[in-house]
Design a protein around this motif. Structure first.
Motif, PDB file in Angstrom:
ATOM      1  N   UNK A   1       0.835  -1.210   0.000  1.00  0.00           N
ATOM      2  CA  UNK A   1       0.000   0.000   0.000  1.00  0.00           C
ATOM      3  C   UNK A   1       0.867   1.256   0.000  1.00  0.00           C
ATOM      4  N   UNK A   2       1.874   1.257   0.894  1.00  0.00           N
ATOM      5  CA  UNK A   2       2.775   2.415   0.953  1.00  0.00           C
ATOM      6  C   UNK A   2       3.612   2.512  -0.318  1.00  0.00           C
ATOM      7  N   UNK A   3       4.114   1.357  -0.789  1.00  0.00           N
ATOM      8  CA  UNK A   3       4.957   1.359  -1.996  1.00  0.00           C
ATOM      9  C   UNK A   3       4.185   1.922  -3.189  1.00  0.00           C
ATOM     10  N   UNK A   4       2.937   1.492  -3.345  1.00  0.00           N
ATOM     11  CA  UNK A   4       2.113   1.977  -4.448  1.00  0.00           C
ATOM     12  C   UNK A   4       1.828   3.466  -4.323  1.00  0.00           C
ATOM     13  N   UNK A   5       1.512   3.900  -3.094  1.00  0.00           N
ATOM     14  CA  UNK A   5       1.163   5.313  -2.889  1.00  0.00           C
ATOM     15  C   UNK A   5       2.356   6.222  -3.168  1.00  0.00           C
ATOM     16  N   UNK A   6       3.526   5.830  -2.659  1.00  0.00           N
ATOM     17  CA  UNK A   6       4.736   6.634  -2.892  1.00  0.00           C
ATOM     18  C   UNK A   6       5.055   6.705  -4.389  1.00  0.00           C
ATOM     19  N   UNK A   7       4.940   5.555  -5.063  1.00  0.00           N
ATOM     20  CA  UNK A   7       5.220   5.522  -6.505  1.00  0.00           C
ATOM     21  C   UNK A   7       4.300   6.482  -7.253  1.00  0.00           C
ATOM     22  N   UNK A   8       3.000   6.404  -6.976  1.00  0.00           N
ATOM     23  CA  UNK A   8       2.027   7.288  -7.639  1.00  0.00           C
ATOM     24  C   UNK A   8       2.340   8.760  -7.342  1.00  0.00           C
ATOM     25  N   UNK A   9       2.651   9.051  -6.074  1.00  0.00           N
ATOM     26  CA  UNK A   9       2.927  10.445  -5.671  1.00  0.00           C
ATOM     27  C   UNK A   9       4.184  10.982  -6.343  1.00  0.00           C
ATOM     28  N   UNK A  10       5.254  10.171  -6.351  1.00  0.00           N
ATOM     29  CA  UNK A  10       6.525  10.631  -6.930  1.00  0.00           C
ATOM     30  C   UNK A  10       6.411  10.820  -8.446  1.00  0.00           C
ATOM     31  N   UNK A  11       5.655   9.939  -9.091  1.00  0.00           N
ATOM     32  CA  UNK A  11       5.450  10.095 -10.536  1.00  0.00           C
ATOM     33  C   UNK A  11       4.616  11.341 -10.826  1.00  0.00           C
ATOM     34  N   UNK A  12       3.632  11.608  -9.970  1.00  0.00           N
ATOM     35  CA  UNK A  12       2.791  12.796 -10.161  1.00  0.00           C
ATOM     36  C   UNK A  12       3.619  14.071 -10.044  1.00  0.00           C
TER      37      UNK A  12
END
Length: 259
Positions: free
Chosen positions: A120-131
């Motif tokens: 959950x954290x890995x996915x959220x960080x990935x989405x945020x950093x790409x954004x």
């Protein structure tokens, strides 16, 4: 005067009798995009591999944030905040964007034998950093192979920035991209630079360099032909330096102006 993030002073690199670098000096300031230009065989790859800890210089001095540094391996360079994004990107196309982003450094939850990856954290960080880099992913489980070349470059850049890069070395990031993807990658470089990270942009495309560069250094046959700041040099002059303008002029003269 701000201290350079990294300085390469009079760097030489010999491979047996072959002199790949013949005394190259170069530095990168915080928040600067310093473009390293040169034609094929100019010594760009050897130079960035020396900066990234792949090669040890035969002679010369390296400094990181004003302190003398010796890199025994790429890991040493990464620990000093020098991250390199190579042309091949080191990604696995069938794996998700999230798995490629973390590459074995996934966050964990739980303790001892109950430890597991915190997806959950890995996915959220990935989405945020790409954004932050201007890329809105459909979903973090999306396979990297479904992304465009420019988006894959952005994943690699976002990954390096998230894991603490102070200097980001980009090896020909726009060489195989179309116009729109190129403009996206150049916009990403601009975002990274504005965050205070120093960017080393290796390219042989003068137009791409001029779009984002603050300073320009030209390599030719393992030597620097000089460094100029934005506004001090025209694109045509840079192109001439890269292509060995003086040598072409002499050849043209000897052939009676036929080139």
């Amino acid at each position: 005067m701000t201290t350079p993030l990294i300085e390469m002073i009079d760097i030489e690199k010999h491979f047996g009798a072959v002199i790949a670098l013949g005394g190259v000096s170069f530095n990168v300031m915080p928040g600067e995009c310093h473009c390293l230009l040169g034609d094929n065989g100019a010594g760009k790859s050897t130079f960035i591999k020396t900066m990234a800890g792949v090669h040890k210089p035969t002679s010369g001095l390296m400094r990181v944030s004003g302190e003398d540094a010796v890199f025994e391996s790429p890991r040493d360079a990464m620990e000093a905040g020098i991250a390199t994004v190579y042309q091949d990107l080191a990604m696995i196309p069938l794996m998700s964007v999230t798995r490629n982003f973390w590459m074995g450094r996934e966050p964990e939850k739980g303790f001892g034998p109950f430890k597991s990856i915190d997806f959950e954290k890995a996915n959220q960080v990935t989405m945020d950093e790409m954004k932050k880099m201007g890329i809105n992913l459909r979903e973090p489980d999306q396979a990297v192979g479904t992304l465009s070349g420019g988006e894959r470059q952005t994943v690699a850049i976002a990954r390096a920035v998230y894991f603490g890069a102070k200097v980001l070395i980009l090896d020909e990031p726009t060489s195989a991209l179309g116009v729109r993807q190129t403009s996206n990658v150049l916009a990403t470089i601009d975002r990274v630079r504005k965050s205070g990270i120093g960017v080393v942009f290796i390219t042989h495309n003068v137009r791409h360099a001029m779009a984002v560069g603050d300073r320009f250094t030209v390599l030719n046959r393992g030597k620097t032909l000089g460094t100029a700041a934005k506004g001090e040099i025209q694109p045509e002059e840079l192109q001439d330096l890269m292509a060995g303008g003086q040598e072409l002029a002499e050849l043209e003269s000897s052939l009676g102006g036929t080139i």
